[in-house]
Design a protein around this motif. Structure first.
Motif, PDB file in Angstrom:
ATOM      1  N   SER A   1       1.668   9.731   3.453  1.00  0.00           N
ATOM      2  CA  SER A   1       0.866   8.586   3.876  1.00  0.00           C
ATOM      3  C   SER A   1       1.618   7.287   3.622  1.00  0.00           C
ATOM      4  CB  SER A   1      -0.504   8.592   3.188  1.00  0.00           C
ATOM      5  OG  SER A   1      -0.348   8.497   1.802  1.00  0.00           O
TER       6      SER A   1
ATOM      7  N   TRP B   1      -6.275   2.615 -10.643  1.00  0.00           N
ATOM      8  CA  TRP B   1      -6.205   2.068  -9.289  1.00  0.00           C
ATOM      9  C   TRP B   1      -6.891   0.705  -9.194  1.00  0.00           C
ATOM     10  CZ3 TRP B   1      -6.197   7.187 -10.404  1.00  0.00           C
ATOM     11  CH2 TRP B   1      -5.235   7.985  -9.770  1.00  0.00           C
TER      12      TRP B   1
ATOM     13  N   PRO C   1     -11.502   4.309  -4.723  1.00  0.00           N
ATOM     14  CA  PRO C   1     -10.868   5.620  -4.499  1.00  0.00           C
ATOM     15  C   PRO C   1      -9.625   5.814  -5.366  1.00  0.00           C
ATOM     16  CG  PRO C   1     -10.450   4.147  -2.656  1.00  0.00           C
ATOM     17  CD  PRO C   1     -11.404   3.439  -3.540  1.00  0.00           C
ATOM     18  N   HIS C   2      -9.354   7.041  -5.712  1.00  0.00           N
ATOM     19  CA  HIS C   2      -8.187   7.407  -6.519  1.00  0.00           C
ATOM     20  C   HIS C   2      -7.284   8.333  -5.719  1.00  0.00           C
ATOM     21  CE1 HIS C   2     -10.481   6.762 -10.568  1.00  0.00           C
ATOM     22  NE2 HIS C   2     -10.513   5.722  -9.777  1.00  0.00           N
ATOM     23  N   PRO C   3      -6.587   7.826  -4.701  1.00  0.00           N
ATOM     24  CA  PRO C   3      -5.765   8.719  -3.897  1.00  0.00           C
ATOM     25  C   PRO C   3      -4.594   9.265  -4.716  1.00  0.00           C
ATOM     26  CG  PRO C   3      -5.333   6.431  -3.334  1.00  0.00           C
ATOM     27  CD  PRO C   3      -6.466   6.427  -4.299  1.00  0.00           C
TER      28      PRO C   3
ATOM     29  N   LYS D   1      -0.776  10.890  -5.255  1.00  0.00           N
ATOM     30  CA  LYS D   1       0.516  10.491  -4.692  1.00  0.00           C
ATOM     31  C   LYS D   1       0.744  11.193  -3.355  1.00  0.00           C
ATOM     32  CE  LYS D   1       5.385  11.351  -5.029  1.00  0.00           C
ATOM     33  NZ  LYS D   1       6.593  11.016  -5.728  1.00  0.00           N
ATOM     34  N   SER D   2       1.148  10.436  -2.342  1.00  0.00           N
ATOM     35  CA  SER D   2       1.431  11.065  -1.065  1.00  0.00           C
ATOM     36  C   SER D   2       2.568  10.320  -0.380  1.00  0.00           C
ATOM     37  CB  SER D   2       0.176  11.055  -0.191  1.00  0.00           C
ATOM     38  OG  SER D   2       0.546  11.265   1.150  1.00  0.00           O
TER      39      SER D   2
ATOM     40  N   GLN E   1       0.837  -1.209   0.000  1.00  0.00           N
ATOM     41  CA  GLN E   1       0.000   0.000   0.000  1.00  0.00           C
ATOM     42  C   GLN E   1       0.868   1.254   0.000  1.00  0.00           C
ATOM     43  OE1 GLN E   1      -2.289  -1.032   3.407  1.00  0.00           O
ATOM     44  NE2 GLN E   1      -3.953  -1.966   2.214  1.00  0.00           N
TER      45      GLN E   1
ATOM     46  N   ALA F   1       0.922   4.170  -2.703  1.00  0.00           N
ATOM     47  CA  ALA F   1       0.695   5.577  -2.349  1.00  0.00           C
ATOM     48  C   ALA F   1       1.824   6.475  -2.837  1.00  0.00           C
ATOM     49  CB  ALA F   1       0.544   5.711  -0.831  1.00  0.00           C
TER      50      ALA F   1
END
Lengths: 618, 344
Positions: free
Chosen positions: A418, A394, A410-412, A414-415, A370, A374
């Motif tokens: 997180s 995704w 969900p389409h988070p 780039k982070s 994950q 991310a």
């Protein structure tokens, strides 16, 4: 090439030349019942070459299919390209993509999936009935239609074809695709134009399995079949006159390494709205062009009339000269192909791979995968690698597959934050020099296999490498020839991670079973997993099996939505992008309806025509 | 004539030394870390240095205008509203990621968030100038070290073969023929296939040098053997032998110095060959891997017709090769002319 899946049309093939779709040509037919056309006219049986400019009329009693679409003009030659020589012209043994592309034009199927609507529609079967329990299909065949050598087609040909495909001794790759729940379907002739198919169990979208099962001419192949030689017939040295099918074209000439020339099938069973017999084109030539760059140059030079699978970069290049060179380009949006990075999650006990085994402690942590998901900048991949002509992804269903996509995934964005939080929750730490270490203090480093022949995947991997470096992971890119990547992924399991792409051949989820269920032939990341090792995998297995027997679309969609959700949550593979389908067509070519599925431009080859047909030079 | 030859040697040697110093001091000369991506500026063209701004005002410091994307296809135009002045001898914190040592003092730069790409950027927005300089470290020194390895082997084996003759000579020279027949590119592919998958950049670098150096000794060693064969017949060599000098002493003091002209000339010829070998491997994706730059993997992007057609500055390392090769070949020519004459 790749991993044949158990299910029809699912030959989701891996690779540089990813995508496989064994389509035949289809049209946008109007009704379920094509009316017989009553015209009083003699048939002109054309020998090759001479094309009289007389509209060819259709005799009484021939149950042709009337197609909608622009009324075209007869004649002319269309030139397109193939990346490699076809290996065979035998529909029974075909596996490679170039052969399938050619065979799709030479043969026809009973029920066909229209690539434009993505739904099934009548082909050689003009109508069909389903029994209430969903297990018996009665197909009504077209009467008085002819093979491309002028011999009539009837139920015996259908029974013969299925007998050949289902014969264990023939080893046709089609055989697996005609099995449902592990058992083959049964075929019976009722009369000369009615055939009954009995399915071993109810099967969702059963009429889709008839698509691309190419009907063979019994009169030409029965002897070869009876003497056990069916898989050796119809190779590339066979005299074209000995090959006949029900497709819009027939083979005229093949020159190894150079070209394949197809000529119009004068007996084809489709007509346009004005009762002109299709196809419009006299000839269709495939030139063999080994690389995409050469294709682009030849398209620019005007040697090729149509070109599909253009890369995003080359699309940009072609776009500049669109006006001057008189061609038009199509950006069809996301296709059915999805690119992903995945880790080796195979059970390695019994293999001498201690290093990979140690690293699997990380790969098996869901938080680890994950975190990687991310940290990957999918937008940058779409922008830098595909010049914006790709859709970040995704889940495994691409936006091109509008009937089946679960839009609630969900389409988070780039982070790194997180991702870092996920890693520290799993016990990973940063050393003072910035490197990431696992709970045992080992630095996190692994390699990603990429094939130098596929520039896009190599470049995606370079971006991923840089993204993961920001998490303190040391990622190496290992260029390996595509064949050895496949060997490592499917047999030796001697790899840590790789970037690959898959494409479903059908919008329907059934072909995806081989990919997502444990024990499936394309279950890439854990090929050695005969039984589910995790609860979510068990749930996916159950749902995928369940949806094949549900006959209601909404219930199936519900099940498949849940599968998509589970996959995007547990990330057995990390999805990257879905490249757009890009195609180019010369202005002189008309009747083009590009489809997101393969073959993007030639799926309605019989309806293509040339606007200004040059007189034939002889 | 002689003097002109000597000058040519010194000039080309000095120029080559300068080139090598330049790439070695990449940490100072290059404005950026070569692996840092600027994902908003892929394929940005080389920036123009200006002294006069759009208002016609003259600036003492050269400056650049930022690139502004125009249209959707990686086209850029200068944004004339902002000016980024070039500052010399700057110290600034830069995003580096530890793969290269990030020297804090740089020859020039612009104040953040500005950027200066004098030779443009590649498809990940990495500064081409910095990549050229850092890449030169790998490519030029792969050639130099490989040639040094080859030559030392050649001097030793050629010397021994020529001096001892008989079966020693036979064994070494037949061995040389085997090595001459070896296609190094396939050898490298084969070795690569046997080694573990993920070789670090350093291992790959030494592997390249090792293979290229070890396979390349055959030709110079034959030449050196020839020189040794004739040298050992000289009177002073016989005299030394008569006085009881050991073979290694004679080789070192009397015979091999004779071969030095051949060795130097061969060296000047081998270096560019080996630079090219590294570039070929990296171009094919088998040499130094991403993200580290080498002149070969910088050129690899040109395999794509689109890049070849659209962005000339991606070929910058190819342009840089031309003068380097000319210098090496000039040096080799001059050495041959001068030392060859001196020898005869």
């Amino acid at each position: 090439m790749g991993f044949p899946t158990r299910f029809k049309r699912g030959s989701a093939t891996l690779g540089a030349e990813v995508l496989s779709r064994d389509t035949t040509v289809s049209t946008r037919a109007t009704g379920q019942h094509a009316a017989a056309v009553l015209f009083f006219c003699a048939i002109f049986v054309f020998s090759t070459g001479i094309v009289p400019c007389v509209a060819q009329m259709v005799p009484a009693g021939e149950e042709v299919l009337i197609t909608q679409g622009e009324i075209g003009k007869r004649g002319g030659r269309l030139v397109t390209s193939l990346r490699a020589d076809p290996k065979t012209l035998n529909p029974v043994t075909v596996v490679d993509l170039p052969s399938k592309e050619v065979l799709g034009l030479l043969f026809a199927d009973l029920i066909h999936i229209n690539l434009s609507t993505q739904r099934s529609e009548p082909a050689l079967a003009k109508s069909w009935k389903v029994s209430p329990d969903g297990r018996r299909y009665t197909l009504e065949l077209r009467r008085n239609i002819l093979f491309s050598d002028g011999v009539p087609f009837d139920a015996d040909d259908v029974v013969f074809s299925f007998k050949v495909y289902l014969d264990e001794n023939v080893h046709s790759p089609q055989r697996d695709l005609l099995k449902i729940g592990g058992k083959p379907l049964q075929v019976q002739k009722i009369d000369s134009h009615r055939v009954v198919f009995d399915l071993p169990e109810p099967y969702a979208a059963a009429e889709r399995i008839f698509d691309s099962v190419r009907i063979l001419p019994r009169h030409l192949l029965q002897q070869a079949y009876e003497t056990g030689k069916i898989s050796q017939v119809w190779n590339l040295t066979t005299n074209p006159k000995e090959i006949a099918g029900l497709g819009p074209f027939r083979i005229k000439q093949y020159t190894a390494g150079q070209q394949i020339v197809l000529e119009r099938n004068p007996f084809y069973w489709k007509v346009d709205a004005q009762r002109n017999r299709l196809p419009y084109l006299d000839e269709l030539t495939f030139i063999i062009v080994p690389t995409q760059d050469t294709e682009i140059i030849r398209f620019q030079a005007g040697d090729l009339d149509i070109l599909d699978n253009i890369s995003a970069e080359n699309y940009g290049l072609l776009e500049k000269e669109q006006e001057a060179r008189r061609y038009r380009l199509y950006d069809l949006g996301a296709g059915f192909q999805y690119e992903f990075v995945f880790f080796n999650l195979n059970d390695l006990s019994g293999k001498q791979l201690p290093e990979i085994n140690r690293k699997q402690q990380w790969f098996r942590r869901e938080e680890f995968r994950q975190a990687i998901s991310a940290a990957i900048d999918r937008e940058a991949i779409a922008r830098l690698v595909y010049h914006g002509r790709a859709t970040p992804l995704w889940g495994q269903v691409t936006p091109g597959n509008y009937h089946w996509i679960n839009s609630s995934i969900p389409h988070p964005a780039k982070s790194i934050e997180s991702a870092a939080a996920l890693l520290s929750s799993a016990g990973f730490k940063r050393r003072p020099d910035g490197r990431l270490i696992d709970p045992h203090g080992e630095p996190v480093e692994f390699s990603i296999l990429t094939s130098p022949s596929n520039m896009q995947r190599t470049r995606m991997a370079t971006i991923i490498q840089d993204d993961l470096n920001q998490l303190g992971m040391n990622v190496q890119l290992v260029p390996l020839e595509f064949g050895s990547i496949l060997a490592r992924v499917s047999d030796s399991f001697d790899y840590e991670a790789s970037v690959l792409g898959l494409a479903s051949g059908d919008p329907d989820p059934n072909p995806e079973i081989g990919i997502w269920t444990s024990g499936g032939s394309t279950h890439l990341w854990a090929k050695s997993e005969p039984r589910p090792l995790t609860e979510w995998q068990a749930e996916i297995d159950r749902l995928m099996q369940q949806q094949t027997t549900l006959l209601d679309y909404r219930k199936r969609k519900q099940a498949y939505d849940r599968v998509q959700q589970l996959i995007s949550q547990h990330l057995p593979v990390i999805f990257l992008v879905s490249p757009n389908v890009l195609a180019g067509v010369k202005d002189s070519v008309a009747g083009v309806h590009p489809a997101v599925m393969r073959p993007h431009l030639l799926w309605n080859a019989e309806q293509l025509f040339l606007r200004s047909v040059e007189p034939k030079t002889k | 004539m002689m003097v002109a030859g000597a000058r040519k040697i010194w000039l080309s040697a000095a120029a080559l030394v300068l080139v090598h110093i330049a790439v070695l001091s990449a940490g100072f000369l290059a404005p950026y870390d070569p692996v840092v991506q600027n994902r908003n500026l892929p394929f940005a063209p080389p920036m123009h240095l200006h002294f006069v701004d759009s208002a016609g005002k003259f600036h003492v410091r050269p400056f650049v205008y930022p690139w502004q994307p125009s249209g959707d296809h990686l086209q850029y135009q200068e944004d004339r509203n902002r000016i980024w002045e070039i500052r010399f001898l700057v110290r600034q914190e830069q995003p580096g990621n530890g793969t290269t040592h990030n020297a804090s003092l740089r020859l020039f730069g612009v104040d953040a968030p500005g950027y200066v790409f004098l030779v443009g950027t590649d498809d990940y927005g990495r500064d081409q100038l910095s990549r050229l300089l850092y890449g030169g470290q790998i490519s030029l020194f792969a050639g130099l070290l490989g040639a040094a390895l080859s030559l030392s082997l050649a001097l030793f084996l050629g010397g021994v073969a020529g001096y001892f003759g008989s079966w020693v000579d036979d064994v070494i020279m037949r061995g040389a023929e085997v090595f001459m027949a070896l296609p190094w590119i396939y050898l490298l592919l084969a070795v690569r296939a046997f080694l573990p998958l993920h070789l670090g950049a350093r291992q790959t670098f030494f592997l390249l040098i090792g293979i290229v150096g070890l396979t390349g000794w055959a030709r110079p060693s034959r030449l050196i053997r020839g020189v040794v064969l004739s040298a050992k017949q000289r009177d002073y060599v016989r005299a030394a032998r008569g006085f009881g000098a050991s073979w290694s002493y004679i080789l070192r003091r009397h015979v091999l110095p004779e071969a030095s002209s051949v060795a130097l000339t061969q060296g000047a010829l081998l270096v560019p060959q080996y630079i090219l070998a590294e570039i070929t491997m990296s171009f094919l994706g088998l040499g130094i891997g991403e993200p580290l730059p080498s002149w070969g993997n910088m050129l690899a992007a040109l395999q794509r017709y689109y890049v070849l057609n659209s962005y000339w500055w991606i070929a910058i390392s190819g342009f840089a090769l031309v003068p380097v090769f000319l210098l090496y070949y000039g040096l080799s020519d001059a050495l041959q002319a001068r030392l060859g004459n001196a020898g005869s």
